[in-house]
Every structure is written in C-alpha cells, then in structure tokens.
Design a protein around this motif. Structure first.
Motif, mmCIF file in Angstrom:
data_model
loop_
_atom_site.group_PDB
_atom_site.id
_atom_site.type_symbol
_atom_site.label_atom_id
_atom_site.label_comp_id
_atom_site.label_asym_id
_atom_site.label_seq_id
_atom_site.Cartn_x
_atom_site.Cartn_y
_atom_site.Cartn_z
ATOM 1 N N ALA A 85 62.053 39.013 19.822
ATOM 2 C CA ALA A 85 63.188 37.928 19.826
ATOM 3 C C ALA A 85 63.596 37.945 21.052
ATOM 4 C CB ALA A 85 64.097 38.671 18.829
ATOM 5 N N THR A 86 63.672 38.887 22.123
ATOM 6 C CA THR A 86 63.999 38.648 23.231
ATOM 7 C C THR A 86 63.052 38.196 24.236
ATOM 8 O OG1 THR A 86 63.921 41.033 23.707
ATOM 9 C CG2 THR A 86 65.994 39.872 22.574
ATOM 10 N N ASP A 87 61.866 38.306 24.096
ATOM 11 C CA ASP A 87 60.744 38.143 24.942
ATOM 12 C C ASP A 87 59.856 37.032 24.533
ATOM 13 O OD1 ASP A 87 58.849 38.042 27.089
ATOM 14 O OD2 ASP A 87 58.331 40.302 26.882
ATOM 15 N N HIS A 88 59.598 35.848 25.016
ATOM 16 C CA HIS A 88 59.004 34.781 24.280
ATOM 17 C C HIS A 88 57.650 34.527 25.434
ATOM 18 C CE1 HIS A 88 61.731 32.727 21.173
ATOM 19 N NE2 HIS A 88 61.456 34.173 20.887
ATOM 20 N N PHE A 89 57.618 35.505 26.425
ATOM 21 C CA PHE A 89 56.594 35.482 27.114
ATOM 22 C C PHE A 89 55.399 36.583 26.664
ATOM 23 C CE2 PHE A 89 58.884 33.281 30.708
ATOM 24 C CZ PHE A 89 58.060 32.436 31.183
ATOM 25 N N GLY A 90 55.833 37.781 26.755
ATOM 26 C CA GLY A 90 55.310 38.590 25.781
ATOM 27 C C GLY A 90 54.004 39.484 26.431
ATOM 28 N N TYR A 91 53.391 38.907 27.451
ATOM 29 C CA TYR A 91 52.123 39.628 27.991
ATOM 30 C C TYR A 91 52.472 40.864 28.834
ATOM 31 C CZ TYR A 91 49.309 35.503 27.077
ATOM 32 O OH TYR A 91 48.629 34.413 26.694
ATOM 33 N N THR A 92 51.443 41.858 28.353
ATOM 34 C CA THR A 92 51.808 43.204 28.822
ATOM 35 C C THR A 92 51.227 43.143 30.228
ATOM 36 O OG1 THR A 92 49.445 43.573 28.028
ATOM 37 C CG2 THR A 92 51.117 44.313 26.619
ATOM 38 N N PRO A 93 52.059 44.068 31.238
ATOM 39 C CA PRO A 93 51.705 44.090 32.894
ATOM 40 C C PRO A 93 50.357 44.066 33.301
ATOM 41 C CG PRO A 93 53.532 45.684 31.970
ATOM 42 C CD PRO A 93 52.853 45.189 30.583
ATOM 43 N N GLU A 94 49.548 44.758 32.543
ATOM 44 C CA GLU A 94 48.098 44.826 33.017
ATOM 45 C C GLU A 94 47.319 43.579 32.824
ATOM 46 O OE1 GLU A 94 47.859 46.250 28.580
ATOM 47 O OE2 GLU A 94 49.320 46.218 30.327
ATOM 48 N N THR A 95 47.826 42.607 32.417
ATOM 49 C CA THR A 95 47.177 41.215 31.852
ATOM 50 C C THR A 95 46.521 40.643 32.841
ATOM 51 O OG1 THR A 95 48.402 40.630 29.981
ATOM 52 C CG2 THR A 95 47.477 38.958 31.270
ATOM 53 N N GLY A 96 47.153 40.477 34.244
ATOM 54 C CA GLY A 96 46.594 39.811 35.372
ATOM 55 C C GLY A 96 45.292 40.352 36.128
ATOM 56 N N VAL A 97 44.471 39.788 36.417
ATOM 57 C CA VAL A 97 43.213 40.035 37.126
ATOM 58 C C VAL A 97 43.230 39.294 38.570
ATOM 59 C CG1 VAL A 97 40.664 40.005 37.110
ATOM 60 C CG2 VAL A 97 41.648 40.131 34.998
ATOM 61 N N LEU A 98 43.086 39.812 39.477
ATOM 62 C CA LEU A 98 42.790 39.272 40.742
ATOM 63 C C LEU A 98 41.300 39.064 41.106
ATOM 64 C CD1 LEU A 98 44.471 38.470 43.483
ATOM 65 C CD2 LEU A 98 43.758 40.647 44.492
ATOM 66 N N LEU A 99 41.142 37.547 41.674
ATOM 67 C CA LEU A 99 39.768 37.259 41.866
ATOM 68 C C LEU A 99 39.587 36.838 43.129
ATOM 69 C CD1 LEU A 99 39.379 34.784 38.847
ATOM 70 C CD2 LEU A 99 38.885 37.096 38.947
ATOM 71 N N LYS A 100 38.673 36.914 43.784
ATOM 72 C CA LYS A 100 38.135 36.537 45.064
ATOM 73 C C LYS A 100 37.045 35.481 44.838
ATOM 74 C CE LYS A 100 36.474 38.340 49.486
ATOM 75 N NZ LYS A 100 36.060 39.408 50.413
ATOM 76 N N VAL A 101 37.115 34.258 45.808
ATOM 77 C CA VAL A 101 36.207 33.193 46.020
ATOM 78 C C VAL A 101 34.751 33.831 46.494
ATOM 79 C CG1 VAL A 101 35.643 31.091 46.578
ATOM 80 C CG2 VAL A 101 37.661 31.379 45.538
ATOM 81 N N ALA A 102 33.807 33.994 46.159
ATOM 82 C CA ALA A 102 32.587 34.525 46.896
ATOM 83 C C ALA A 102 31.444 33.580 46.384
ATOM 84 C CB ALA A 102 32.452 35.993 46.501
ATOM 85 N N LYS A 103 30.955 33.067 47.421
ATOM 86 C CA LYS A 103 29.634 32.140 47.343
ATOM 87 C C LYS A 103 29.737 31.125 46.008
ATOM 88 C CE LYS A 103 26.772 35.928 49.114
ATOM 89 N NZ LYS A 103 25.534 36.879 49.074
ATOM 90 N N GLY A 104 30.975 30.417 46.359
ATOM 91 C CA GLY A 104 31.133 29.447 45.227
ATOM 92 C C GLY A 104 31.386 29.787 43.745
ATOM 93 N N ASP A 105 31.823 31.053 43.679
ATOM 94 C CA ASP A 105 32.132 31.848 42.208
ATOM 95 C C ASP A 105 33.417 32.685 42.278
ATOM 96 O OD1 ASP A 105 31.766 31.907 39.655
ATOM 97 O OD2 ASP A 105 29.718 32.824 39.678
ATOM 98 N N TRP A 106 33.526 33.189 41.021
ATOM 99 C CA TRP A 106 34.408 34.407 41.198
ATOM 100 C C TRP A 106 34.137 35.605 40.970
ATOM 101 C CZ3 TRP A 106 38.798 31.728 42.014
ATOM 102 C CH2 TRP A 106 39.087 30.500 41.400
ATOM 103 N N GLU A 107 34.823 36.345 42.099
ATOM 104 C CA GLU A 107 34.383 37.949 42.013
ATOM 105 C C GLU A 107 35.658 38.737 41.613
ATOM 106 O OE1 GLU A 107 34.050 40.510 45.915
ATOM 107 O OE2 GLU A 107 32.097 39.553 45.332
ATOM 108 N N VAL A 108 35.479 39.575 40.547
ATOM 109 C CA VAL A 108 36.504 40.357 40.333
ATOM 110 C C VAL A 108 36.969 41.554 41.354
ATOM 111 C CG1 VAL A 108 37.616 41.867 38.578
ATOM 112 C CG2 VAL A 108 36.447 40.159 37.723
ATOM 113 N N VAL A 109 38.328 41.487 41.809
ATOM 114 C CA VAL A 109 38.613 42.351 42.979
ATOM 115 C C VAL A 109 38.904 43.646 41.928
ATOM 116 C CG1 VAL A 109 40.181 42.935 44.537
ATOM 117 C CG2 VAL A 109 39.463 40.621 44.408
ATOM 118 N N PRO A 110 38.488 44.799 42.205
ATOM 119 C CA PRO A 110 38.749 46.326 41.727
ATOM 120 C C PRO A 110 40.143 46.473 41.996
ATOM 121 C CG PRO A 110 36.650 46.359 43.066
ATOM 122 C CD PRO A 110 37.466 45.214 43.523
ATOM 123 N N ASN A 111 40.853 47.164 40.826
ATOM 124 C CA ASN A 111 42.166 47.647 41.002
ATOM 125 C C ASN A 111 42.621 48.486 42.064
ATOM 126 O OD1 ASN A 111 42.793 45.953 38.894
ATOM 127 N ND2 ASN A 111 42.613 47.492 37.453
#
Length: 385
Positions: A359-385
């Motif tokens: 009722a007080t949070d209409h975003f609601g996503y948990t803190p670990e949701t985001g993923v950092l990506l790197k552009v590598a050779k014309g594609d996405w590469e997941v950056v390790p935590n």
C-alpha cells in the motif's frame, strides 16, 4: 410424465441462464492500453504494442479484451486516450504509457476515476498522487544500485550527469545522488537536454572540461545514443560512460556503434535472461518473453520495454482471482479489488525482477533486481557483482 418431471429441466435451464447473467466468471475484463506507437518515443512504444498482441486472452476463466490506442508520445493525446478508455470503453485497468511525462499525466485521470494504472514508465509521483498507479519498470533508485556499486569497485570518486530535462532525468538525479554520496562519490557537473534535441555539444564540452571519473547519461531508446556519441566526439572515454535502464536496448548498440563499445548500462534481467544463472528468479520468465516475442517479431528484437508489457499479464494473472472475490468485472468493486490485490499479492517474480507491491510502495522491486551490462563486440555482457 409428472409436473415435477417437467419442471426439473426447466429449473435447471433457468438456473444456468441466471448464473450466466449474474456470475462474474462469465464477464469480460477490459484492459485499456495507451502506448507511444508513433512520435519520438515510438522505439519504446512499438515493442510494447507488439507484446500486448501476444498476451493471453483469458485469465481465471474471464475473457480479456485489450483495447490499444496510440498516444503519439504526446501528453495531451494520452490523457484523452485515458479518459476515453475509462468512460467509453469501461476498462478495468489502464496500461501505459512509456515516457515519464505522459505516464504522470495519465495518473491523475486514473486516480480521479479510481481505476488502477499499470505504468510502463518508472515515474515518480508527488505524495498522495499515486494511490492508483503501479509501476511495471523498476524505480530509478533500485536501478542506480548496480552503477554505484561498480563505481565503488573501480574507484570512481567523481561523476557528471547528462540527462533529460524531464521527470525521468530528475528522478535519476534525485535517486543516485544520495547513493553516490554515501559511497564518497561526488557529483561535479550537471547538464540537461530535452528529448527532441539533436545535439548536446555545449553540454558535452562542459562535462568534458569538468573531467569526472565517470559520466551518467540519462536517456532512453535509440535517443540514448546521441548524447553518448556527443561525449565521445568531444574526447571523453567511452569506457567511463554509464547509461540507465531506459537505454538497455539493442537500439543503443545499433545507433551508437563503435562509440558505445566498452560502456555500461544498468538493466533489468529480461534483456539478458539467457546469460543469467539458473538461480535467478526472473530467468525462466525472461527466456519465455524473449522466445515468444522474437518468434513473432524476429531475432534480436526483444527488449526491456516489451518485457514490461509482458509482465502486465503476470501480475493480472495473480491479481484477477483475488479481485473477483470483491466484484464483477466492469464494476467499481472489481477495480478496487484489483488495487487491493496488487498491494497484497506479495512476492511476485516477473521477467524484469521480483515485485512486492504494498500500500505504501507501488514500485516494489527488490534491491537485487538491477543487472549491470557492458557493451562488448556489439552485444551485452553481464558484469559480475
């Protein structure tokens, strides 16, 4: 044949007719959608429109009617669409729109009509204005986390900001500053530009002169490439440029070309579902979205904007059975029931993270949701935590 024998089938038929007429199990649910299929935000809105076309047409025994309108990326038109959907089409829920200014304008109409809105933009609303609005995209605060964590890891001490001069840009500026300050990272230059602008030459020169350790670009879709290229053309290292989840689309790579190679983008998990570990709660749903969308629209076309539209049906599948206990589709009781269901349905994995609206949070996503990506050779590469 006795009279009771004659009445028995007649009574059964009448009972069936009455159940059909009054039972909520046989009523249609109308979902009103307004997206930017044309105009400056079309690269964001078209994947959403194409995703809506793939969604199931029944939930919990109800037929679902999707009424899709184009707002042309225009606030006034989107408000008109919203009023039409609510007053003429009698929708039970409104979906849209993709840009922050447009979604904010729609929120007032939905609140006035007490109709739930599933925003396709991470719009921040003033206190008391967002009671009926729920965000399908992640909040800027949540998506700033992987960027600041990476800055801490590589030793960034100063950063610059180059972002939209609207609600999306301001939300990022407001939310990343305290996270960065807590990590000892100082904002040394702030520049803004309007969505329709075709150049950021002046802003880029000032930012390059300030020489921050990193620059955050806040833009969206294919339009995110323009400010990025502007910085690189003025001599700023592309490997020090970071973008937001509004830019987590192959359009950035396609338009940006070599200038975006080696740069970083904060993203939801759906964009790189195939690259995530099996333990990620969104992996299976993200893979399903990519498979279904690319089967219909071609390889490489899936992006986070379409994924947010895909997640609409996931939350409806969870909320509708709850709301049906409150009233029949088309009624004020059912709409209020949907709102209550969204706020109480608990932890809900979707393709773009894990939602937990309250009722007080209409975003609601948990803190670990985001993923950092790197552009590598014309594609996405997941950056390790």
């Amino acid at each position: 044949m006795t009279s009771s024998t004659l009445r028995s089938p007649i009574h059964a038929l009448m009972a069936a007719v009455l159940a059909f007429a009054s039972g909520s199990a046989l009523a249609d649910i109308n979902v009103g959608v307004t997206v930017s299929a044309t105009g400056p935000a079309a690269s964001l809105g078209i994947p959403e429109k194409n995703t809506i076309a793939l969604l199931p047409t029944t939930i919990a025994g109800q037929k679902i009617n999707y009424i899709v309108l184009d707002d042309g990326s225009d606030t006034t038109r989107a408000v008109g669409n919203t009023r039409k959907l609510i007053t003429e089409d009698k929708v039970d829920v409104v979906v849209g729109s993709v840009t922050t200014p447009v979604a904010i304008a729609m929120a007032d109409v939905c609140a006035e009509a007490k109709t739930p809105q599933l925003m396709l933009s991470p719009a921040n609303l003033p206190p008391g204005k967002g009671e009926w609005s729920f965000r399908m995209p992640q909040s800027t605060a949540v998506m700033a986390i992987p960027i600041v964590e990476h800055w801490k890891k590589i030793g960034v001490k100063t950063y610059g900001f180059l972002g939209y001069s609207d609600g999306y840009g301001e939300a990022w500026l407001t939310d990343i500053k305290p996270l960065a300050e807590k990590a000892g990272i100082k904002l040394v230059a702030t520049e803004r530009f309007a969505r329709p602008d075709t150049s950021v030459t002046g802003q880029a020169l000032k930012l390059v002169a300030a020489n921050p350790d990193a620059i955050l670009v806040v833009a969206s879709g294919s339009g995110a490439a323009m400010p990025h290229k502007g910085l690189v053309e003025r001599g700023y290292p592309k490997s020090k440029i970071y973008q937001t989840h509004g830019a987590a689309t192959m359009d950035l790579i396609r338009v940006g070309g070599a200038d975006v190679e080696g740069s970083f983008v904060s993203s939801g998990p759906a964009v790189v579902a195939d690259k995530l570990p099996a333990s990620n709660a969104s992996k299976e749903l993200g893979m399903r979205y990519i498979s279904e969308f690319e089967k219909a629209n071609g390889k490489g076309t899936a992006n986070q904007f379409g994924a947010h539209a895909f997640d609409v049906v996931i939350v409806l599948q969870k909320a509708v059975p709850i709301a049906l206990k409150k009233g029949k589709p088309g009624s004020a009781e059912f709409r209020a029931g949907l709102k209550e269901a969204f706020e109480t349905m608990g932890r809900t994995p979707v393709s773009q993270g894990v939602l937990n609206w309250t009722a007080t949070d209409h975003f609601g996503y948990t803190p670990e949701t985001g993923v950092l990506l790197k552009v590598a050779k014309g594609d996405w590469e997941v950056v390790p935590n």
